[in-house]
Design a protein around this motif. Sequence first.
Motif, PDB file in Angstrom:
ATOM      1  N   SER A   1       0.873  -1.349  -0.293  1.00 25.40           N
ATOM      2  CA  SER A   1      -0.059  -0.053  -0.113  1.00 25.40           C
ATOM      3  C   SER A   1       1.302   1.597  -0.223  1.00 25.40           C
ATOM      4  N   TRP A   2       2.011   1.739   0.543  1.00 25.92           N
ATOM      5  CA  TRP A   2       2.727   2.669   0.899  1.00 25.92           C
ATOM      6  C   TRP A   2       3.577   3.100  -0.630  1.00 25.92           C
ATOM      7  N   MET A   3       3.604   1.766  -1.885  1.00 26.47           N
ATOM      8  CA  MET A   3       4.059   2.300  -2.628  1.00 26.47           C
ATOM      9  C   MET A   3       3.072   2.592  -3.716  1.00 26.47           C
ATOM     10  N   ILE A   4       1.961   2.176  -3.431  1.00 31.32           N
ATOM     11  CA  ILE A   4       0.360   2.828  -4.332  1.00 31.32           C
ATOM     12  C   ILE A   4       0.550   4.576  -4.078  1.00 31.32           C
ATOM     13  N   ALA A   5       0.624   3.733  -2.250  1.00 35.27           N
ATOM     14  CA  ALA A   5       0.425   5.759  -2.502  1.00 35.27           C
ATOM     15  C   ALA A   5       0.973   6.558  -3.196  1.00 35.27           C
ATOM     16  N   GLU A   6       2.053   6.396  -2.977  1.00 30.92           N
ATOM     17  CA  GLU A   6       3.186   7.321  -3.294  1.00 30.92           C
ATOM     18  C   GLU A   6       2.504   7.710  -5.371  1.00 30.92           C
ATOM     19  N   ILE A   7       1.580   6.926  -6.085  1.00 26.83           N
ATOM     20  CA  ILE A   7       1.980   7.104  -7.244  1.00 26.83           C
ATOM     21  C   ILE A   7       0.398   8.179  -7.555  1.00 26.83           C
ATOM     22  N   ILE A   8      -0.333   7.193  -6.510  1.00 25.21           N
ATOM     23  CA  ILE A   8      -1.924   8.228  -6.732  1.00 25.21           C
ATOM     24  C   ILE A   8      -2.348   9.757  -6.070  1.00 25.21           C
ATOM     25  N   PRO A   9      -2.843  10.083  -7.491  1.00 22.78           N
ATOM     26  CA  PRO A   9      -2.697  11.454  -6.577  1.00 22.78           C
ATOM     27  C   PRO A   9      -3.795  12.093  -4.946  1.00 22.78           C
ATOM     28  N   LEU A  10      -3.380  12.885  -4.547  1.00 24.25           N
ATOM     29  CA  LEU A  10      -3.635  13.770  -3.100  1.00 24.25           C
ATOM     30  C   LEU A  10      -5.255  13.104  -3.266  1.00 24.25           C
TER      31      LEU A  10
ATOM     32  N   THR B   1      -7.717  10.717  -0.744  1.00 24.83           N
ATOM     33  CA  THR B   1      -8.813  10.813   0.505  1.00 24.83           C
ATOM     34  C   THR B   1      -9.819  10.413  -0.113  1.00 24.83           C
ATOM     35  N   ARG B   2     -10.227   9.888  -0.997  1.00 26.47           N
ATOM     36  CA  ARG B   2     -11.538   9.394  -1.359  1.00 26.47           C
ATOM     37  C   ARG B   2     -11.336   7.597  -0.624  1.00 26.47           C
ATOM     38  N   ILE B   3      -9.989   7.245  -1.382  1.00 25.14           N
ATOM     39  CA  ILE B   3     -10.247   5.987  -0.360  1.00 25.14           C
ATOM     40  C   ILE B   3     -10.190   6.014   0.645  1.00 25.14           C
TER      41      ILE B   3
ATOM     42  N   VAL C   1     -10.324  20.959   0.926  1.00 22.85           N
ATOM     43  CA  VAL C   1      -9.964  22.333   0.736  1.00 22.85           C
ATOM     44  C   VAL C   1      -8.486  21.837   0.506  1.00 22.85           C
ATOM     45  N   VAL C   2      -7.296  21.849   1.051  1.00 17.78           N
ATOM     46  CA  VAL C   2      -6.022  21.031   1.024  1.00 17.78           C
ATOM     47  C   VAL C   2      -6.284  20.990  -0.724  1.00 17.78           C
ATOM     48  N   THR C   3      -6.673  19.931  -1.590  1.00 19.06           N
ATOM     49  CA  THR C   3      -6.616  19.398  -2.605  1.00 19.06           C
ATOM     50  C   THR C   3      -7.181  20.622  -3.364  1.00 19.06           C
TER      51      THR C   3
END
Length: 231
Positions: A87-96, A100-102, A132-134
């Motif tokens: 999961s930590w690898m996938i989290a690096e390549i998907i948009p913020l 957040t939706r995940i 808001v951050v996104t």
Amino acid sequence: MLYEFDRELRQLVFNQIERIEVAVRSAIVNIACAETNDVFWLTNRTHFANADKFEKTMSLIDKELQTSREDFITHFKQTYEDQYPPSWMIAEIIPLGTLTRIYDNIASNRIRKKIAKHFCLTIPVFMSWMTVVTLTRNSCCHHARLWNRSLSLRTLTMTRPLTPWVSSNVRQGRIFFTLCILKHFVDIIWRNNGFKNYLIALLDKYPMVDIAAMGFPSGNWQDEPLWSTQS
């Protein structure tokens, strides 16, 4: 001069969002990994509430994995037989926004609550503020005007804040409220962050800017509980 101010404001804001993004990605992935005892939780259907949302997320993940040129993704594909990386690898390549939706679709309310609490927020407020951050991140990346931009999104606020917050005099929909959200996050992530001092220096550099148009409250905004600290 106004253009230059807006450009420097975007740079300041984006620097804070960078820290927030790294911290949020780490918190979501690490806490969920620990709580589920599953390093592949992000691609495991059993950990999510809505099947349709999960499938849409998986389509996005598949697309990112196919197009990614990151060394760690290439190494994983060449070294391991698993269909998906941890999961930590996938989290690096998907948009913020996707991450957040995940988070929003995680079935365990206990996990979502623990992640939100990591940033001294409730689940609904954490989701609202991350939206808001996104949106602000996207504005900075596309060089959109920021200083007097109006945000129509109604943001949730803390009724019983766990950390210093702002009074009701601060109105939503303007950049100052967004700056308050960013400061809440960065104060938790890095106490001596200097965000306030950088903002003061920027405003002093461009005294012609109408801070009321930015949503700054009347009176001394530095007296607001959130901004009364030195960080």
